[in-house]
Design a protein around this motif. Structure first.
Motif, mmCIF file in Angstrom:
data_model
loop_
_atom_site.group_PDB
_atom_site.id
_atom_site.type_symbol
_atom_site.label_atom_id
_atom_site.label_comp_id
_atom_site.label_asym_id
_atom_site.label_seq_id
_atom_site.Cartn_x
_atom_site.Cartn_y
_atom_site.Cartn_z
ATOM 1 N N VAL A 50 -19.274 12.001 -5.829
ATOM 2 C CA VAL A 50 -19.302 12.146 -7.280
ATOM 3 C C VAL A 50 -20.348 13.115 -7.509
ATOM 4 O O VAL A 50 -21.152 12.677 -6.634
ATOM 5 N N THR A 51 -19.727 14.836 -7.635
ATOM 6 C CA THR A 51 -21.421 15.726 -7.501
ATOM 7 C C THR A 51 -21.557 16.067 -9.241
ATOM 8 O O THR A 51 -22.694 16.439 -9.352
ATOM 9 N N GLN A 52 -19.884 15.254 -10.435
ATOM 10 C CA GLN A 52 -21.127 16.171 -11.645
ATOM 11 C C GLN A 52 -20.139 14.838 -12.275
ATOM 12 O O GLN A 52 -19.470 14.220 -12.268
ATOM 13 N N VAL A 53 -20.705 14.853 -13.733
ATOM 14 C CA VAL A 53 -20.252 13.909 -14.893
ATOM 15 C C VAL A 53 -19.958 15.331 -15.550
ATOM 16 O O VAL A 53 -20.399 15.985 -15.767
ATOM 17 N N GLU A 54 -18.948 14.763 -16.338
ATOM 18 C CA GLU A 54 -18.308 15.214 -17.627
ATOM 19 C C GLU A 54 -19.457 15.102 -18.931
ATOM 20 O O GLU A 54 -19.534 13.960 -18.425
ATOM 21 N N VAL A 55 -19.728 15.771 -19.694
ATOM 22 C CA VAL A 55 -20.750 15.691 -20.784
ATOM 23 C C VAL A 55 -19.490 15.522 -22.243
ATOM 24 O O VAL A 55 -19.015 17.592 -22.134
ATOM 25 N N LYS A 56 -19.576 15.393 -22.768
ATOM 26 C CA LYS A 56 -18.589 15.540 -24.458
ATOM 27 C C LYS A 56 -19.461 15.248 -25.815
ATOM 28 O O LYS A 56 -20.490 13.783 -25.862
ATOM 29 N N ARG A 65 -14.189 10.218 -9.536
ATOM 30 C CA ARG A 65 -12.960 10.711 -8.122
ATOM 31 C C ARG A 65 -12.078 11.621 -8.317
ATOM 32 O O ARG A 65 -11.558 11.241 -9.442
ATOM 33 N N PRO A 66 -12.499 12.635 -7.675
ATOM 34 C CA PRO A 66 -10.948 12.896 -7.877
ATOM 35 C C PRO A 66 -9.499 12.673 -7.872
ATOM 36 O O PRO A 66 -9.801 11.523 -6.933
ATOM 37 N N ARG A 67 -8.297 13.111 -8.765
ATOM 38 C CA ARG A 67 -7.104 12.602 -8.456
ATOM 39 C C ARG A 67 -5.733 12.571 -7.506
ATOM 40 O O ARG A 67 -5.814 14.298 -7.417
ATOM 41 N N ASN A 68 -4.956 11.754 -6.948
ATOM 42 C CA ASN A 68 -3.881 12.697 -6.532
ATOM 43 C C ASN A 68 -2.818 11.974 -6.623
ATOM 44 O O ASN A 68 -2.949 10.710 -7.038
ATOM 45 N N ARG A 69 -1.790 12.914 -7.914
ATOM 46 C CA ARG A 69 -0.801 12.468 -8.400
ATOM 47 C C ARG A 69 0.624 12.634 -7.698
ATOM 48 O O ARG A 69 0.950 13.674 -6.430
ATOM 49 N N PHE A 70 2.086 11.714 -7.736
ATOM 50 C CA PHE A 70 3.191 12.513 -6.981
ATOM 51 C C PHE A 70 3.491 12.539 -8.036
ATOM 52 O O PHE A 70 4.327 11.841 -9.087
ATOM 53 N N PHE A 71 4.496 13.146 -8.009
ATOM 54 C CA PHE A 71 5.996 13.508 -8.780
ATOM 55 C C PHE A 71 7.227 14.355 -8.363
ATOM 56 O O PHE A 71 7.083 14.737 -7.441
ATOM 57 N N VAL A 72 8.061 13.215 -9.616
ATOM 58 C CA VAL A 72 9.660 13.486 -8.703
ATOM 59 C C VAL A 72 10.430 14.215 -9.785
ATOM 60 O O VAL A 72 10.143 14.552 -10.862
ATOM 61 N N TRP A 73 11.850 14.738 -8.347
ATOM 62 C CA TRP A 73 12.606 15.498 -9.702
ATOM 63 C C TRP A 73 13.579 15.317 -9.106
ATOM 64 O O TRP A 73 14.011 14.961 -7.557
ATOM 65 N N THR A 74 14.507 14.698 -10.299
ATOM 66 C CA THR A 74 16.015 14.085 -9.150
ATOM 67 C C THR A 74 16.882 15.337 -9.366
ATOM 68 O O THR A 74 17.234 16.399 -10.364
ATOM 69 N N ASP A 75 17.502 16.235 -8.441
ATOM 70 C CA ASP A 75 18.274 16.948 -8.157
ATOM 71 C C ASP A 75 19.676 16.702 -8.933
ATOM 72 O O ASP A 75 20.028 15.698 -7.746
ATOM 73 N N PRO A 76 19.767 16.876 -9.731
ATOM 74 C CA PRO A 76 21.562 16.858 -9.896
ATOM 75 C C PRO A 76 22.822 16.949 -9.084
ATOM 76 O O PRO A 76 24.052 16.640 -9.659
ATOM 77 N N ASP A 77 22.228 18.426 -8.141
ATOM 78 C CA ASP A 77 23.432 17.971 -6.932
ATOM 79 C C ASP A 77 23.766 16.986 -6.115
ATOM 80 O O ASP A 77 23.980 17.649 -4.731
ATOM 81 N N LYS A 78 22.231 16.420 -6.269
ATOM 82 C CA LYS A 78 22.599 15.543 -5.145
ATOM 83 C C LYS A 78 22.235 15.940 -3.960
ATOM 84 O O LYS A 78 22.379 15.432 -2.905
ATOM 85 N N ARG A 79 21.812 17.183 -3.651
ATOM 86 C CA ARG A 79 21.070 17.496 -2.793
ATOM 87 C C ARG A 79 19.959 16.875 -1.681
ATOM 88 O O ARG A 79 19.375 16.800 -0.970
ATOM 89 N N PHE A 85 3.291 16.213 -4.699
ATOM 90 C CA PHE A 85 2.369 16.166 -4.135
ATOM 91 C C PHE A 85 0.935 16.942 -5.120
ATOM 92 O O PHE A 85 0.642 18.209 -4.389
ATOM 93 N N LEU A 86 -0.130 16.558 -5.829
ATOM 94 C CA LEU A 86 -0.691 17.712 -6.867
ATOM 95 C C LEU A 86 -2.083 17.145 -6.839
ATOM 96 O O LEU A 86 -2.161 15.872 -7.372
ATOM 97 N N GLY A 87 -2.847 17.552 -5.994
ATOM 98 C CA GLY A 87 -4.925 16.869 -5.385
ATOM 99 C C GLY A 87 -5.419 17.697 -6.156
ATOM 100 O O GLY A 87 -5.252 18.935 -6.235
ATOM 101 N N GLU A 88 -6.526 17.225 -6.842
ATOM 102 C CA GLU A 88 -7.599 17.622 -7.456
ATOM 103 C C GLU A 88 -8.219 18.453 -6.490
ATOM 104 O O GLU A 88 -8.931 19.052 -7.774
ATOM 105 N N ALA A 89 -8.796 17.718 -5.793
ATOM 106 C CA ALA A 89 -9.414 18.655 -4.599
ATOM 107 C C ALA A 89 -9.189 17.821 -3.164
ATOM 108 O O ALA A 89 -8.963 16.977 -2.833
ATOM 109 N N GLN A 90 -10.320 18.509 -2.353
ATOM 110 C CA GLN A 90 -9.726 18.113 -0.728
ATOM 111 C C GLN A 90 -11.022 17.502 -0.556
ATOM 112 O O GLN A 90 -12.650 17.636 -0.863
ATOM 113 N N PRO A 91 -10.684 16.595 0.647
ATOM 114 C CA PRO A 91 -11.737 15.136 0.173
ATOM 115 C C PRO A 91 -13.144 16.881 1.941
ATOM 116 O O PRO A 91 -12.271 17.231 2.590
#
Length: 337
Positions: A50-56, A65-79, A85-91
């Motif tokens: 952690v290199t900084q904190v947010e102030v509100k 820490r930076p988050r790393n998320r997986f998202f899925v799309w289902t192909d309607p044509d079944k191909r 995979f979307l990462g907020e930062a690189q280690p």
């Protein structure tokens, strides 16, 4: 490790923030226009610091820490279903072990191909077409890229996780390739959607995924016009003293500053700094009430129609506020059942 959804011949796309938001913009456009759903979050342990904190409103927020998320799309044509995979930062350290863990999860999903997006900074001008450079993990993949009229990256390196992930994929027996969108080096700190558009055009030809690119093309034209005008003013400013034949340029005159807040990060295709976008509000100034109202309106639209999410992303980029709203933005793609 998160639960493993049942997928049909899935292909895996990985993006991280980088020069010109090229990879991130392309990945977010896929999320929005395909109506993808978040299915998992990758726990990276102690690889990130952690290199900084947010102030509100004067209150320091809990460190995370930076988050790393997986998202899925289902192909309607079944191909081929898609996993993004979307990462907020690189280690800063442990890049290869991190990539091996990601590839291990991808294999558990049944992934057949790994694709990364990246930027290639050159001396191109904003009005010129963005070429797409490419590399693959095998000769058949290179031949496939040639058929798509992708410019083959014959020699060199792909820095950061955009390259290391493909090295880990190759080591595990997975096929993969990287698309690098060309952007002007002089504007490396400014979002350059034309390169993202070029990448997605090549990506859709490779995958056969039908994707409405009109909104991204519109943004690309607008940014091209703005950057072209800016570059012309800067060039005129530098040429004027020699044309007049006397005097020197006033030190207080010159082009606009688009540097933004520099972040320490790995460049996709060589050493460069990255910024978070245009800074109409100013990096240290409170966001205007008008901008807040506009952002909230766009969040409301995107919450009921995910295809509107890219319009929101575009506005956050314009204001230089995407990083501030990133968690809330990506939460739009949570499963709602």
């Amino acid at each position: 490790m998160p639960d493993i959804p049942k997928l049909t011949h899935p292909w895996f796309v990985a993006v991280w923030p980088g020069m010109g938001h090229v990879a991130l913009n392309a990945g977010v456009y896929l999320l929005a226009k395909l109506g993808m759903t978040a299915v998992a979050e990758f726990e990276s342990g102690e690889l990130f610091d952690v290199t900084q904190v947010e102030v509100k409103d004067g209150v320091i927020q809990p460190a995370r820490r930076p988050r790393n998320r997986f998202f899925v799309w289902t192909d309607p044509d079944k191909r081929h279903d898609l996993v993004v995979f979307l990462g907020e930062a690189q280690p800063p350290v442990g890049k290869f072990p991190f990539c091996r863990q990601v590839i291990e999860y991808a294999r558990e999903l049944g992934v057949e191909r790994v694709i990364t997006f990246a930027a290639m900074a050159t001396d191109m001008r904003p009005e010129h077409p963005s070429r797409v450079f490419g590399a693959a993990t095998d000769e058949d993949g290179v031949a496939e890229l040639r058929r798509l009229d992708v410019t083959i990256l014959e020699e060199g390196h792909i820095g950061g996780l955009n390259g290391v992930l493909l090295g880990a994929a190759a080591a595990s027996g997975l096929r993969g390739n990287c698309f690098l969108g060309e952007m002007p080096q002089v504007f490396a700190q400014v979002p350059f959607p034309k390169a993202s558009l070029a990448i997605l055009e090549a990506f859709t030809m490779l995958t056969g995924v039908e994707l409405d690119l009109d909104e991204l093309a519109e943004q690309a034209r607008a940014v091209e016009e703005q950057l072209g005008e800016l570059l012309a003013r800067v060039e005129d400013q530098y040429e004027r003293p020699s044309e007049e034949g006397e005097g020197e340029a006033d030190e207080d005159e010159g082009g606009e500053d688009f540097s933004g807040d520099e972040e320490e990060a790995e460049s996709e295709s060589g050493p460069a700094h990255e910024g978070i976008g245009y800074r109409y509000e100013g990096p240290d100034e409170p966001v205007s009430q008008t901008s807040v109202q506009r952002i909230e309106e766009l969040f409301s639209r995107a919450a009921t129609d995910r295809t509107k999410a890219f319009e929101l992303k575009r506005e956050l980029d314009r204001l230089g506020l995407f990083k501030r709203y990133e968690d809330r933005f990506l939460d739009l793609f949570k499963h709602t059942d």
